[in-house]
Enzyme design. Sequence first.
Site, PDB file in Angstrom:
ATOM      1  N   HIS A 119      18.146 -24.105  53.931  1.00 35.84           N
ATOM      2  CA  HIS A 119      18.799 -22.795  53.947  1.00 35.84           C
ATOM      3  C   HIS A 119      19.974 -22.727  54.911  1.00 35.84           C
ATOM      4  O   HIS A 119      21.075 -22.329  54.536  1.00 35.84           O
ATOM      5  CB  HIS A 119      17.799 -21.690  54.303  1.00 35.84           C
TER       6      HIS A 119
ATOM      7  N   GLU B 261      21.026 -21.316  45.016  1.00 36.58           N
ATOM      8  CA  GLU B 261      22.049 -20.633  45.796  1.00 36.58           C
ATOM      9  C   GLU B 261      22.969 -21.662  46.426  1.00 36.58           C
ATOM     10  O   GLU B 261      22.532 -22.543  47.170  1.00 36.58           O
ATOM     11  CB  GLU B 261      21.437 -19.760  46.890  1.00 36.58           C
TER      12      GLU B 261
END
Length: 238
Positions: free
Chosen positions: A48, A108
């Site tokens: 992330h 993402e």
Amino acid sequence: MIYFAHRGDSSNYPENTMLAFKKAIELEVKGIELDVHKSKDNELVVIHDEDIQRTFLGKGLVKDYTLKELKQFSCRKDVFRDHPDCKIPTLKEVLKLIKPYELTLNIELKTDHIHYAGIEEDVLRMLEDYNLKSRVIISSFYHQSLARVKEIDSNMRTGILFHHPIENVVEYAKNLGAWSLHPYLPLVNEKFIENAHHGDLKVNIYTVNNPEHIRRCALEKVDGIFTDYPGLCKEILS
């Protein structure tokens, strides 16, 4: 309503690791969400943050390490420190894992702080190699990345991530060729959902962890939610 295991089953296992993804699959989820960066040697890796220090025992930017170097870092959580499935995975490893299962993958692109050269092309090429384009949504807070994805492949599904209100968001999304809106939960109400659906846009909300909010999203006919608690979500929706 589809629920995406946000970074895998991240409430119980280290986020964005093969273990978290495998545990999400064991829950028979229909969706998984993950984040992609590029290493120093241009490998697509799943993590992330731009910096590895929050989730792994090390520090520095992902982009400054080779894949081999990234693989040497141990998970920060003590109980999973030596677990072989708790290293930084590659996107390729995750695609191999999920390919046999009937689920949707939300990728993402983490390009809102560092724009990795060619990341859009690289991700699309890998999805083509695994014949998974039809099962993927590509999202990003950096909407120019989504525009680039649509330039390369006009059929690719894209989702606009946003944390603050966007004026005339439906028109904005349509102009970018987006398939879905991915808003922060507090931005959404029934009128928002109605307007999006009227504009033929799906609404996938992040990050929905509270049981009351999960129920409300289902009642208000949200298309999808991203949740850190896929097991809880499964229990509520069943």
